[in-house]
Design an enzyme around this catalytic site. Structure first.
Site, short mmCIF file in Angstrom:
data_model
loop_
_atom_site.label_atom_id
_atom_site.label_comp_id
_atom_site.label_asym_id
_atom_site.label_seq_id
_atom_site.Cartn_x
_atom_site.Cartn_y
_atom_site.Cartn_z
N TRP A 106 0.82 -1.21 0.00
CA TRP A 106 0.00 0.00 0.00
C TRP A 106 0.85 1.25 0.00
O TRP A 106 0.56 2.20 -0.73
CB TRP A 106 -0.98 0.00 1.18
CG TRP A 106 -2.02 -1.07 1.04
CD1 TRP A 106 -2.26 -2.10 1.90
CD2 TRP A 106 -2.95 -1.24 -0.05
NE1 TRP A 106 -3.27 -2.89 1.42
CE2 TRP A 106 -3.72 -2.39 0.23
CE3 TRP A 106 -3.20 -0.53 -1.23
CZ2 TRP A 106 -4.73 -2.85 -0.64
CZ3 TRP A 106 -4.20 -1.00 -2.08
CH2 TRP A 106 -4.95 -2.13 -1.78
N ASP A 190 -1.30 6.73 6.52
CA ASP A 190 -2.43 5.89 6.07
C ASP A 190 -2.70 4.90 7.20
O ASP A 190 -1.98 3.92 7.38
CB ASP A 190 -2.06 5.15 4.78
CG ASP A 190 -3.13 4.15 4.35
OD1 ASP A 190 -4.16 4.03 5.04
OD2 ASP A 190 -2.94 3.48 3.31
N LYS A 214 -12.58 -1.23 7.18
CA LYS A 214 -11.95 -2.27 7.99
C LYS A 214 -12.49 -2.21 9.43
O LYS A 214 -13.08 -3.15 9.92
CB LYS A 214 -10.43 -2.12 8.01
CG LYS A 214 -9.76 -2.65 6.76
CD LYS A 214 -9.36 -1.53 5.87
CE LYS A 214 -8.50 -1.90 4.70
NZ LYS A 214 -8.88 -3.04 3.90
C1 LIG Z 1 -3.66 0.21 4.36
C2 LIG Z 1 -4.46 0.34 3.11
N1 LIG Z 1 -4.30 1.42 2.35
C3 LIG Z 1 -5.01 1.58 1.22
C4 LIG Z 1 -5.93 0.65 0.79
C5 LIG Z 1 -6.74 0.88 -0.46
O1 LIG Z 1 -8.04 1.18 -0.08
P1 LIG Z 1 -9.23 1.45 -1.13
O2 LIG Z 1 -9.43 0.17 -1.88
O3 LIG Z 1 -10.40 1.79 -0.26
O4 LIG Z 1 -8.84 2.58 -2.00
C6 LIG Z 1 -6.14 -0.49 1.56
C7 LIG Z 1 -7.14 -1.50 1.13
O5 LIG Z 1 -7.27 -2.56 1.67
C8 LIG Z 1 -5.38 -0.65 2.75
O6 LIG Z 1 -5.55 -1.73 3.52
#
Ligand SMILES: Cc1ncc(COP(=O)(O)O)c(C=O)c1O
Length: 378
Positions: A106, A190, A214
């Site tokens: 991520w 994040d 989550k």
């Molecule tokens: C830590 C983290 N950041 C970003 C994301 C991406 O999220 P989204 O699919 O809502 O854009 C996720 C998705 O599981 C994640 O776990």
């Protein structure tokens, strides 16, 4: 009706009390006991009741996280991926660099996305270690921290707009347990996959964001907490829906918000408060994750690859070292009402996502299944 224990990484399990509240409220939304004549999905987001709901959600969030007065709370759309872009759009100045700590897929994706908007440098990465740890604090703090005695910012290097970290890497299961302080630039976090699972030092951050799906609600809303002094950096020409200050000026109601997601998130915030707040969420998270990691560490079959100090309390990644045995174990669990334990496709193995709503009994059932499965192989 007995449902399985749901270990899905997200969208993930919500507290049964919240689901029950939503079920009862579905045909007609009741706001503080007063029927609104339609479901929450069918009333105006500009009506008094919905505006009050948003104000209460913000107040509850402020109380839970003890958010200082010089921080704004925004409800946005587009998920964390939209924030991968919104953060550099709003904060990355043309003559500066954004510094990224890469501790998993991520944060890596976020750094690649940010590079579309300006200069990005990866300060430290644990990719070569298979993201089995967070990059050592000295690797990045010493480089760009105020106390950068070891490797000060090179002369002539462009100043840092912000330092970015993903505080819980959902796929690889590592977590930053203590946020760094005294950085040379604002810390952007994040926190999507461990948001509200523990108290958090908001004042140590310039900006925190978290997709809801989550720990706090259904997919569709992303909470952004941003310090006032960062709001004037954004150039005028960025799209309105990505513009933090513009969104704040419109109280997160510039365009139609994801009303159902915000409503369900508001209910979950009340649930967290009623359970005893973030100290209680943390106590439960420690109890669940300790039980599971101990079972893995004490087993002959299962292995948790993440270094002990950096193990996530929310996403427990483990495997047997054999893809067929992993698949057999996931099937074994499915048959016992333990669902969604398959690891992410890029990681393989298993992953048990044990967010706020997971009862300890769910982890006890998983540990019992691990023992039973191991015994079948003996
Ligand atoms: C830590 C983290 N950041 C970003 C994301 C991406 O999220 P989204 O699919 O809502 O854009 C996720 C998705 O599981 C994640 O776990």
């Amino acid at each position: 009706m007995t449902l399985p224990y749901n270990f899905s990484p997200g969208p993930a399990m919500l507290p049964p009390e919240v689901i029950e509240h939503i079920r009862a409220d579905l045909p007609e939304w009741h706001w503080h006991g007063i029927g609104q004549g339609a479901s929450v999905m069918e009333v105006s987001h500009r009506g008094k009741a919905f505006e009050q709901l948003m104000a209460e959600a913000e107040a509850d969030l402020r109380e839970l996280l003890a958010i200082p007065a010089n921080y704004q709370v925004i409800f946005m759309q587009g998920g964390a991926w939209a924030q991968f872009a919104a953060v550099p759009m709003n904060l990355l100045r043309a003559d500066e660099t954004a510094h990224y700590v890469v501790s998993g897929g991520w944060s890596k994706s976020a750094s690649i996305e940010a590079a579309k908007f300006g200069r990005v440098e990866v300060v430290a990465s644990s990719e070569s270690a298979g993201y089995t740890r967070v990059p050592a604090r000295n690797d990045w703090l010493s480089t760009y921290g105020i106390n950068s005695a070891i490797r000060p910012i090179d002369e002539g290097a462009s100043p840092s707009s912000y330092t970015y970290v993903c505080s819980n890497e959902t796929v690889f299961g590592n977590e930053v347990h203590t946020l760094p302080e005294a950085l040379a630039s604002p810390l952007v976090v994040d926190a999507s996959s461990h948001f509200l699972s523990r108290p958090m030092d908001v004042a140590a951050c310039g900006l925190i964001y978290a997709g809801a799906q989550k720990n706090i609600g259904p997919a569709g809303v992303t909470v952004v907490i941003v310090r006032d002094d960062l709001l004037d950096r954004a150039p005028k020409n960025i799209p309105s829906v990505f513009h933090y200050k513009h969104t704040i000026e419109h109280k997160s109601l510039f365009n139609t918000p994801p009303v159902f997601s915000i409503y369900a998130t508001a209910l979950t915030l009340k649930w967290i408060k009623a359970q005893g707040g973030l100290a209680e969420m943390e106590r439960r998270a420690v109890a669940r994750s300790t039980l599971l990691y101990n079972a893995i560490d004490n087993s002959e079959l299962f292995n948790a690859p993440v270094e002990t100090a950096d193990r996530s309390r929310m996403n427990v990644v483990f495997d047997t070292g054999n893809a067929d045995t992993d698949a057999a174990f996931v099937k074994f669990c499915d048959a016992r009402g333990l669902m969604s334990l398959k690891g992410h496709r890029v990681r393989g193995g298993m992953r048990a996502s044990i967010y706020n709503a997971m009862p300890l009994a769910g982890v006890e059932a998983l540990v019992a299944a691990m023992r039973e499965f191991e015994a079948t192989l003996a």
